[in-house]
Design an enzyme around this catalytic site. Structure first.
Site, PDB file in Angstrom:
ATOM      1  N   ASN A 166      27.799  21.855  -2.617  1.00 39.19           N
ATOM      2  CA  ASN A 166      28.071  20.800  -1.628  1.00 39.19           C
ATOM      3  C   ASN A 166      27.919  21.424  -0.247  1.00 39.19           C
ATOM      4  O   ASN A 166      28.787  22.164   0.196  1.00 39.19           O
ATOM      5  CB  ASN A 166      29.500  20.273  -1.847  1.00 39.19           C
ATOM      6  CG  ASN A 166      29.940  19.325  -0.741  1.00 39.19           C
ATOM      7  OD1 ASN A 166      29.116  18.828   0.028  1.00 39.19           O
ATOM      8  ND2 ASN A 166      31.240  19.079  -0.650  1.00 39.19           N
ATOM      9  N   LYS A 206      27.964  19.978   2.627  1.00 45.22           N
ATOM     10  CA  LYS A 206      28.716  19.299   3.695  1.00 45.22           C
ATOM     11  C   LYS A 206      27.802  19.092   4.925  1.00 45.22           C
ATOM     12  O   LYS A 206      26.634  18.789   4.736  1.00 45.22           O
ATOM     13  CB  LYS A 206      29.984  20.093   4.042  1.00 45.22           C
ATOM     14  CG  LYS A 206      30.765  20.466   2.772  1.00 45.22           C
ATOM     15  CD  LYS A 206      32.111  21.061   3.019  1.00 45.22           C
ATOM     16  CE  LYS A 206      32.767  21.376   1.684  1.00 45.22           C
ATOM     17  NZ  LYS A 206      34.148  21.769   1.791  1.00 45.22           N
ATOM     18  N   HIS A 252      35.068  12.728  -1.917  1.00 46.16           N
ATOM     19  CA  HIS A 252      35.445  14.092  -1.540  1.00 46.16           C
ATOM     20  C   HIS A 252      36.689  14.052  -0.652  1.00 46.16           C
ATOM     21  O   HIS A 252      36.859  13.118   0.138  1.00 46.16           O
ATOM     22  CB  HIS A 252      34.283  14.762  -0.801  1.00 46.16           C
ATOM     23  CG  HIS A 252      34.517  16.233  -0.605  1.00 46.16           C
ATOM     24  ND1 HIS A 252      35.301  16.706   0.415  1.00 46.16           N
ATOM     25  CD2 HIS A 252      34.115  17.296  -1.319  1.00 46.16           C
ATOM     26  CE1 HIS A 252      35.361  18.033   0.326  1.00 46.16           C
ATOM     27  NE2 HIS A 252      34.650  18.415  -0.720  1.00 46.16           N
ATOM     28  N   GLU A 281      37.443  15.504   1.970  1.00 41.29           N
ATOM     29  CA  GLU A 281      37.177  15.398   3.417  1.00 41.29           C
ATOM     30  C   GLU A 281      36.894  13.951   3.801  1.00 41.29           C
ATOM     31  O   GLU A 281      37.230  13.507   4.900  1.00 41.29           O
ATOM     32  CB  GLU A 281      36.010  16.327   3.806  1.00 41.29           C
ATOM     33  CG  GLU A 281      36.475  17.778   3.819  1.00 41.29           C
ATOM     34  CD  GLU A 281      35.407  18.793   3.445  1.00 41.29           C
ATOM     35  OE1 GLU A 281      34.208  18.468   3.496  1.00 41.29           O
ATOM     36  OE2 GLU A 281      35.782  19.923   3.077  1.00 41.29           O
ATOM     37  N   GLU A 318      39.340  19.166  -7.261  1.00 39.20           N
ATOM     38  CA  GLU A 318      39.309  20.025  -6.079  1.00 39.20           C
ATOM     39  C   GLU A 318      40.667  19.980  -5.382  1.00 39.20           C
ATOM     40  O   GLU A 318      40.923  19.069  -4.570  1.00 39.20           O
ATOM     41  CB  GLU A 318      38.229  19.545  -5.103  1.00 39.20           C
ATOM     42  CG  GLU A 318      36.829  19.579  -5.688  1.00 39.20           C
ATOM     43  CD  GLU A 318      35.776  19.700  -4.590  1.00 39.20           C
ATOM     44  OE1 GLU A 318      35.050  20.695  -4.609  1.00 39.20           O
ATOM     45  OE2 GLU A 318      35.715  18.840  -3.712  1.00 39.20           O
ATOM     46  N   GLY A 347      37.808  25.453   1.172  1.00 41.00           N
ATOM     47  CA  GLY A 347      37.463  26.144   2.411  1.00 41.00           C
ATOM     48  C   GLY A 347      38.536  27.088   2.921  1.00 41.00           C
ATOM     49  O   GLY A 347      38.484  27.525   4.065  1.00 41.00           O
ATOM     50  N   SER A 375      36.996  27.003  -2.986  1.00 40.30           N
ATOM     51  CA  SER A 375      36.807  28.440  -2.798  1.00 40.30           C
ATOM     52  C   SER A 375      36.252  29.149  -4.037  1.00 40.30           C
ATOM     53  O   SER A 375      36.673  30.261  -4.362  1.00 40.30           O
ATOM     54  CB  SER A 375      38.099  29.095  -2.317  1.00 40.30           C
ATOM     55  OG  SER A 375      38.494  28.529  -1.072  1.00 40.30           O
TER      56      SER A 375
HETATM   57  P1  PGA Z   1      34.599  25.385  -0.718  1.00 35.83           P
HETATM   58  O1  PGA Z   1      34.346  23.796  -0.783  1.00 35.83           O
HETATM   59  O2  PGA Z   1      33.880  25.970  -1.912  1.00 35.83           O
HETATM   60  O3  PGA Z   1      34.004  25.822   0.584  1.00 35.83           O
HETATM   61  O4  PGA Z   1      36.064  25.600  -0.822  1.00 35.83           O
HETATM   62  C1  PGA Z   1      34.355  23.098  -1.996  1.00 35.83           C
HETATM   63  C2  PGA Z   1      34.148  21.622  -1.761  1.00 35.83           C
HETATM   64  O5  PGA Z   1      34.704  21.077  -0.794  1.00 35.83           O
HETATM   65  O6  PGA Z   1      33.428  20.951  -2.531  1.00 35.83           O
END
Ligand code: PGA
Length: 272
Positions: free
Chosen positions: A11, A13, A110, A112, A186, A192, A232
């Site tokens: 992903n 983003k 997601h 976010e 997640e 992140g 992560s």
């Molecule tokens: P990350 O993001 O691997 O940077 O933690 C995962 C995601 O939001 O899909």
């Protein structure tokens, strides 16, 4: 290979415009035969292992062209789509448009989008239902916040998100669970942050998700539905996460932006 195969999904983003996308795929393609062993390549060919990248919408064409030059070894998806087919929805993309462009996979819900763009269980359900009806594979994201975990609400939150976002069995819910619906667990506190859920924490949540699907949609539908872990994930921790029986792959943000990291994670997945 694991019973439901393995999915390694990147992903991106709001990262990698067309130029960086071109560069990424150039390096990916150059490293492909150097890093990936025969068993990984053959798992990718049979589809037991699936590599996916979800670039920003503006980079989709570049990514699709690059993926086609690699004989479709990497599937390209979109990060969101509206439930309506067209109309007055400024800033949105629809399923038919994405399909016309060559997209067959879409991320939905997601954290976010839930946190910053007002996404709710209800809008997640509308997007999921509509896209599945259109034959698009949906990767639906769920997960608890740090506060929710610390107050022992993790399973209640997962149940709420799944109940709110999946159509009821009587309303055709089960027909979608033919492998085209993918769930991504997640935990928000792990996204992140560099704080990965331990394999035990992740497996516990994944087991709960599978049990929820079993209770509502039956054993077969539950057994067919891939559940990915996200938060992560790195080339270093991917192997131990994939060792867990209910983890069928990873949805990876930061670590998927570098071709070396993405290749390393594919090679780890190819050995499972
Ligand atoms: P990350 O993001 O691997 O940077 O933690 C995962 C995601 O939001 O899909």
């Amino acid at each position: 290979m694991k019973p439901r195969g393995v999915i390694v999904a990147g992903n991106w983003k709001m990262n990698h415009g067309a130029g960086d996308t071109e560069k990424f795929f150039g390096s990916l393609s150059a490293g492909w035969n150097k890093v990936l062993g025969e068993s990984t390549k053959s798992a990718l060919k049979t589809g037991a292992l699936k590599a996916m990248i979800f670039p920003p919408a503006l980079s989709i064409h570049t990514a699709l062209r690059a993926a086609a030059a690699m004989n479709g070894a990497v599937r390209i998806g979109a990060q969101n789509a509206h439930w309506e087919q067209k109309g007055a929805f400024t800033g949105e993309l629809s399923g038919p448009m994405l399909k016309e462009a060559g997209i067959s996979h879409v991320l939905v819900g997601h954290s976010e989008r839930r946190q910053f763009f007002g996404e709710t269980d209800e809008t997640v359900r509308k997007r999921t239902e509509s896209l599945l009806e259109q034959g698009i594979t949906v990767i639906m994201c769920i997960g608890e916040t740090k506060n929710e975990r610390e107050s022992n609400q993790t399973t209640a939150i997962l149940d709420r998100q799944l109940t709110g976002a999946l159509p009821e069995p009587g309303k055709g819910g089960a027909k979608f669970l033919d492998g085209r619906l993918v769930i991504a667990y997640e935990p928000v506190w792990a996204i992140g942050t560099g704080l990965t859920a331990t394999p035990a924490q992740a497996e516990e949540a994944h087991k709960h998700i599978r049990q929820h699907l079993w209770d509502r949609f039956g054993m077969e539908a539950s057994g067919r539905t891939p559940v990915l872990y996200g938060g992560s994930v790195t080339p270093e921790n991917m192997g131990q996460l994939l060792d867990c029986p209910n983890i069928d792959g990873g949805l990876i943000g930061g670590a998927s932006l570098k071709p070396d990291g993405f290749l390393a994670m594919l090679e780890t997945a190819g050995k499972m």
